[in-house]
Design a protein around this motif. Structure first.
Motif, short mmCIF file in Angstrom:
data_model
loop_
_atom_site.label_atom_id
_atom_site.label_comp_id
_atom_site.label_asym_id
_atom_site.label_seq_id
_atom_site.Cartn_x
_atom_site.Cartn_y
_atom_site.Cartn_z
N GLN A 286 0.83 -1.20 0.00
CA GLN A 286 0.00 0.00 0.00
C GLN A 286 0.86 1.25 0.00
OE1 GLN A 286 -3.20 0.54 -0.26
NE2 GLN A 286 -4.01 -1.51 -0.02
N VAL A 287 1.86 1.26 0.86
CA VAL A 287 2.70 2.45 0.95
C VAL A 287 3.40 2.71 -0.37
CG1 VAL A 287 4.78 3.39 2.02
CG2 VAL A 287 3.04 2.35 3.44
N ILE A 288 3.93 1.66 -0.95
CA ILE A 288 4.69 1.84 -2.19
C ILE A 288 3.78 2.32 -3.31
CG2 ILE A 288 6.02 0.63 -3.96
CD1 ILE A 288 6.98 -1.26 -1.71
N VAL A 289 2.64 1.67 -3.47
CA VAL A 289 1.76 2.06 -4.57
C VAL A 289 1.21 3.46 -4.34
CG1 VAL A 289 -0.38 1.49 -5.77
CG2 VAL A 289 1.19 -0.32 -5.13
N GLN A 290 0.84 3.76 -3.11
CA GLN A 290 0.30 5.09 -2.85
C GLN A 290 1.34 6.17 -3.09
OE1 GLN A 290 -1.68 5.34 0.95
NE2 GLN A 290 -2.77 3.44 0.56
N ALA A 291 2.59 5.82 -2.85
CA ALA A 291 3.65 6.81 -3.08
C ALA A 291 3.87 7.05 -4.55
CB ALA A 291 4.95 6.33 -2.44
N ARG A 292 3.35 6.17 -5.39
CA ARG A 292 3.55 6.34 -6.83
C ARG A 292 2.29 6.75 -7.54
NH1 ARG A 292 7.61 6.84 -5.11
NH2 ARG A 292 9.44 5.49 -5.11
N LEU A 293 1.27 7.15 -6.76
CA LEU A 293 0.02 7.55 -7.38
C LEU A 293 0.14 8.89 -8.06
CD1 LEU A 293 -2.70 6.67 -4.74
CD2 LEU A 293 -2.30 5.56 -6.92
N GLY A 294 1.12 9.67 -7.60
CA GLY A 294 1.26 10.97 -8.21
C GLY A 294 0.60 12.08 -7.43
N GLU A 295 0.09 11.77 -6.26
CA GLU A 295 -0.51 12.84 -5.48
C GLU A 295 0.04 12.80 -4.06
OE1 GLU A 295 -4.67 12.05 -5.34
OE2 GLU A 295 -4.40 10.24 -4.15
N LYS A 296 -0.17 13.88 -3.37
CA LYS A 296 0.33 13.95 -2.00
C LYS A 296 -0.59 13.17 -1.08
CE LYS A 296 1.61 18.16 -0.67
NZ LYS A 296 1.95 19.58 -0.69
N ILE A 297 0.01 12.42 -0.23
CA ILE A 297 -0.78 11.60 0.70
C ILE A 297 -0.89 12.35 2.02
CG2 ILE A 297 -0.92 9.36 1.83
CD1 ILE A 297 -0.98 9.11 -1.14
N CYS A 298 -2.05 12.28 2.59
CA CYS A 298 -2.24 12.94 3.88
C CYS A 298 -3.21 12.11 4.70
CB CYS A 298 -2.78 14.35 3.65
SG CYS A 298 -3.07 15.24 5.17
N THR A 299 -2.78 11.67 5.86
CA THR A 299 -3.69 10.94 6.75
C THR A 299 -3.62 11.60 8.12
OG1 THR A 299 -1.93 9.39 7.28
CG2 THR A 299 -3.45 8.74 5.55
N ARG A 300 -4.65 11.37 8.88
CA ARG A 300 -4.73 12.08 10.16
C ARG A 300 -4.27 11.21 11.31
NH1 ARG A 300 -10.43 14.40 10.87
NH2 ARG A 300 -9.55 14.95 12.87
N SER A 301 -3.67 11.87 12.25
CA SER A 301 -3.32 11.16 13.48
C SER A 301 -4.55 11.09 14.35
CB SER A 301 -2.24 11.92 14.25
OG SER A 301 -1.15 12.21 13.43
N SER A 302 -4.67 10.01 15.06
CA SER A 302 -5.83 9.89 15.92
C SER A 302 -5.39 9.28 17.24
CB SER A 302 -6.89 9.04 15.22
OG SER A 302 -7.35 8.03 16.06
N SER A 303 -5.92 9.85 18.32
CA SER A 303 -5.47 9.36 19.62
C SER A 303 -6.22 8.10 20.02
CB SER A 303 -5.66 10.45 20.67
OG SER A 303 -7.01 10.81 20.72
N SER A 304 -7.38 7.89 19.45
CA SER A 304 -8.10 6.67 19.79
C SER A 304 -8.02 5.73 18.60
CB SER A 304 -9.55 6.98 20.13
OG SER A 304 -10.08 7.87 19.20
N PRO A 305 -7.36 4.65 18.77
CA PRO A 305 -7.09 3.81 17.61
C PRO A 305 -8.32 3.01 17.19
CG PRO A 305 -6.26 2.76 19.57
CD PRO A 305 -6.83 4.07 20.02
N THR A 306 -8.38 2.77 15.94
CA THR A 306 -9.40 1.85 15.44
C THR A 306 -8.72 0.50 15.21
OG1 THR A 306 -8.93 2.33 13.15
CG2 THR A 306 -10.51 3.74 14.25
N GLY A 307 -9.51 -0.47 15.00
CA GLY A 307 -8.93 -1.80 14.86
C GLY A 307 -8.14 -1.99 13.59
#
Lengths: 516, 190
Positions: A26-47
């Motif tokens: 996932q990381v590799i392919v997403q890094a080659r999508l051609g767009e900037k990746i942005c995900t949010r930090s969250s203090s309460s984890p999901t599974g």
């Protein structure tokens, strides 16, 4: 001392390695999508946040990775590899990187699976996140779009580095020791970016020079299909992954009203055999659509056209037109342009449509109707006239003049800012209708086969209808000579008519009230 | 001092200092940040999720990944901004260094204050260069490739970059003298 792994630990370790492999892809392919990746930090984890990292899961990529792994895990001699390659719009392709997730025999028996190995795998993923932005392919992938696309391929087994050219470099992302072996993640990337086109030419040339973003089969024994590293990331497309397009011909028209980013997938629409194609003298009309901001819509240059003039884009199937209109109307300033027929020397329009429309304004949606000639056409294209094409709107054509020149669909009125091209052309039909003086081209008689009709069972109800009403007499009010006269008469009689109507105002009002 | 240390050296133009520093520091902090601990009852805790964000540099053809935390970004930008200003106003040959230290607090009894024991130290040595035009920039770029791999300082040979370090391990003696000496040394080294 051999401390055997407890079964729980073993299960955990296998699970960690499996999800680590999936997240790596996932990381590799997403890094080659051609767009900037942005995900949010969250203090309460999901599974679902494996390794305490917010890495989105693109369903198609997960699916491909699982398919490649086929229930196995990376082990000695069995590495999971993600191959990143570049493919140009001409069909040349080149491998850029191979990311390898390997396992060797060096075990670390002392290490705790939970959670030391887990944390170190998380750290390794962070390193991967950082390093995927550093290799040369990242910059290439950010610029992908019209000229080339970035594809990925996942395979399992022996690492194949031969496609990277000479002098490729390797960077090690990191290693994590586990009780069953040491996991190593590394990347081999190409340095020499010159094309090796002899080996990598595609079997079929791309159609009209547009980018093919469909799956390509690689001639490797252990091959798996290549996948594009881009997808239309619309808001509504969150969970949708690009569908497999087996051939260009079944793509549907899709106009994206949002400004196309590098990910825009302008698609090719194909309407085969919408018109009468009896002896296959005519080819298929092809509808092209570009994104709003596209510097140029994907221009279609017809092969085999003569004299450098594209053949007449007569009215294609009614369905297409309606489709076109539906999607055109929301946009402002739709410029309906079409090439003029072969007989005229309107170089302006011709050059406009035959060259890439680089100069077209960015806020116009350009649509070109160009007729593609079938393979075995005997007659030169410029001899074909509208009458032979048996287009549905032929009935609008004036009886006498059979040239595409006067076809309102072909030669739009001079108001380029018409909102509805259909409407505009209908109004202008009369004015162009009686303009004489156009030379006739030779007729080519073909058997008329109207659209959507089956002529083997019932003998051509639709066809008969068409033929009967194909050339109706022109409306008298629309012909200039008579029109001018009647106009004058109308104007004169207007005051009288008004007076009469005014007298009957009460009747009219009563009538209106009955309607309400 | 059992502290891991890494030293990086970069040569950048004046306007690239900030982005270069941020890139390195953010990358290191990405590796050295976990999710927020969330304490539940029964003495267990769960760890939150760390989000990431791509950042494009304006003055360097480079992109880096940072943790999705505006507060952390602000803190780093503030520190780097101060460093940049200090570097600019120093008027020296444009050399300076910025370091990022990870430490652990150790509570001590009164009268000693809490100890900060570093366990990792990242030092970035910056050399600000002034390049007149693109050509010089290209030359600078190409030359530095070699310098990244080989030690070009020697006159006659060119070994790979190497580092020799030594360490005297503490013997069993933990007398007051040695402890005091160590404390003072550490304090001074900080």
């Amino acid at each position: 001392m051999d401390t055997d792994l407890s079964s729980q630990d073993r299960k955990d370790l296998d699970k960690f390695i499996k999800f680590f492999a999936l997240k790596t892809v996932q990381v590799i392919v997403q890094a080659r999508l051609g767009e900037k990746i942005c995900t949010r930090s969250s203090s309460s984890p999901t599974g679902s946040d494996w390794f305490n990292l917010a890495i989105k899961d693109i369903p198609e990529v997960t699916h491909e990775a699982k398919k490649a792994l086929a229930g196995q895990l990376p082990a000695v001699g069995r590495s999971m590899c993600v191959e990143i390659s570049l493919k140009t719009s001409e069909g040349d392709s080149m491998e850029l990187e191979i990311w390898c997730l390997e396992m060797n025999e060096k075990c670390d028996k002392e290490i705790k699976v939970s959670y030391t190995v887990y944390n170190r795998l998380s750290l390794l993923l962070k390193s991967l996140l950082a390093i995927t932005r550093v290799t040369p392919a990242y910059r290439l992938s950010r610029k992908q779009g019209h000229e080339y696309v970035i594809l990925y391929r996942i395979y399992f087994g022996e690492v194949q580095l031969s496609g990277l050219g000479e002098g490729f470099q390797t960077v090690r992302v990191g290693t994590v020791g586990t009780p069953v072996g040491t996991i190593t993640l590394s990347c081999a990337y190409r340095i020499n970016l010159a094309f090796m086109s002899t080996r990598q030419f595609e079997r079929t040339p791309p159609i009209m020079g547009i980018i093919i973003d469909h799956f390509v089969d690689r001639p490797y024994p252990s091959s798996s299909p290549m996948h594009p590293c881009n997808y239309r990331a619309g808001e509504d497309n969150g969970a949708v992954y690009p569908s497999v397009e087996d051939s260009q011909e079944v793509c549907t028209t899709s106009f994206s009203t949002s400004p196309p980013s590098q990910l825009s997938s302008s698609r090719l629409s194909y309407q085969p055999a919408a018109l009468g194609v009896g002896s296959a003298d005519m080819g298929y009309p092809v509808l092209f659509a570009g994104g709003l901001n596209a510097a140029h819509p994907h221009q279609l240059i017809c092969p085999g056209k003569e004299g450098g003039v594209p053949p007449v884009p007569s009215q294609p199937a009614h369905g297409t037109q309606a489709d076109q209109e539906r999607t055109c109307t929301p946009l402002d300033g739709v410029h309906y342009s079409a090439a003029t027929p072969s007989s005229s020397e309107d170089t302006e329009t011709v050059s406009n449509s035959s060259e890439g429309k680089c100069g077209s304004p960015h806020d116009l949606l350009e649509t070109i109707f160009i007729r593609k000639v079938g393979a075995f056409v005997n007659k030169p294209i410029n001899q074909v006239t509208m009458a032979n094409l048996d287009i549905p709107f032929a009935m609008f054509a004036p009886k006498n003049v059979e040239l595409e020149d006067n076809d309102p669909m072909v030669n739009p009125p001079d108001s380029p800012e018409t909102e509805s091209p259909l409407q505009g052309s209908l109004h202008s039909e009369g004015s162009s209708g009686s303009s004489a003086g156009n030379t006739h081209d030779d007729f080519v008689m073909i058997d008329f086969k109207p659209a959507f009709s089956k002529d083997d069972i019932l003998p051509m109800d639709l066809g008969t209808f068409y033929r009967e009403f194909q050339n109706p007499p022109q409306l008298s009010s629309l012909s200039i000579d008579i029109g001018a006269q009647s106009m004058a008469e109308d104007l004169d009689s207007l005051p009288e008519k008004l007076a009469v109507h005014e007298k009957n105002v009460k009747e009219f009002d009563a009538f209106v009230e009955t309607l309400q | 001092m059992n502290c891991r240390a890494e030293v990086l050296e970069v040569s950048v133009e004046g306007r690239q200092v900030e982005e270069a520093m941020l890139a390195v520091l953010h990358t290191v902090l990405l590796h050295r940040s976990t999710g927020k601990f969330h304490y539940k009852k029964e003495g267990t805790y769960s760890i939150g999720t760390v989000g990431t964000q791509d950042v494009d540099c304006d003055f360097i053809d480079f992109a880096y990944v940072r943790v999705s935390s505006e507060e952390l970004d602000r803190a780093l930008r503030k520190a780097v901004g101060e460093f940049k200003d200090a570097l600019r106003s120093s008027g020296s040959d444009g050399m300076g260094q910025i370091s990022l230290e990870f430490y652990q607090k150790k509570k001590s009894r009164w009268p000693f204050s809490d100890e900060c024991i570093p366990w990792e130290l990242w030092t970035i040595k910056v050399n600000v260069v002034n390049l007149a035009n693109e050509q010089e920039r290209q030359i600078c770029r190409e030359k530095s490739e070699v310098d990244n791999v080989f030690d070009t300082s020697l006159k006659d040979v060119q070994p790979y970059l190497y580092k020799i370090s030594y360490q005297i391990t503490d013997t069993l003696g933990t007398s007051v003298t040695t402890t005091m000496r160590r404390l003072i040394k550490d304090t001074l080294a900080l």
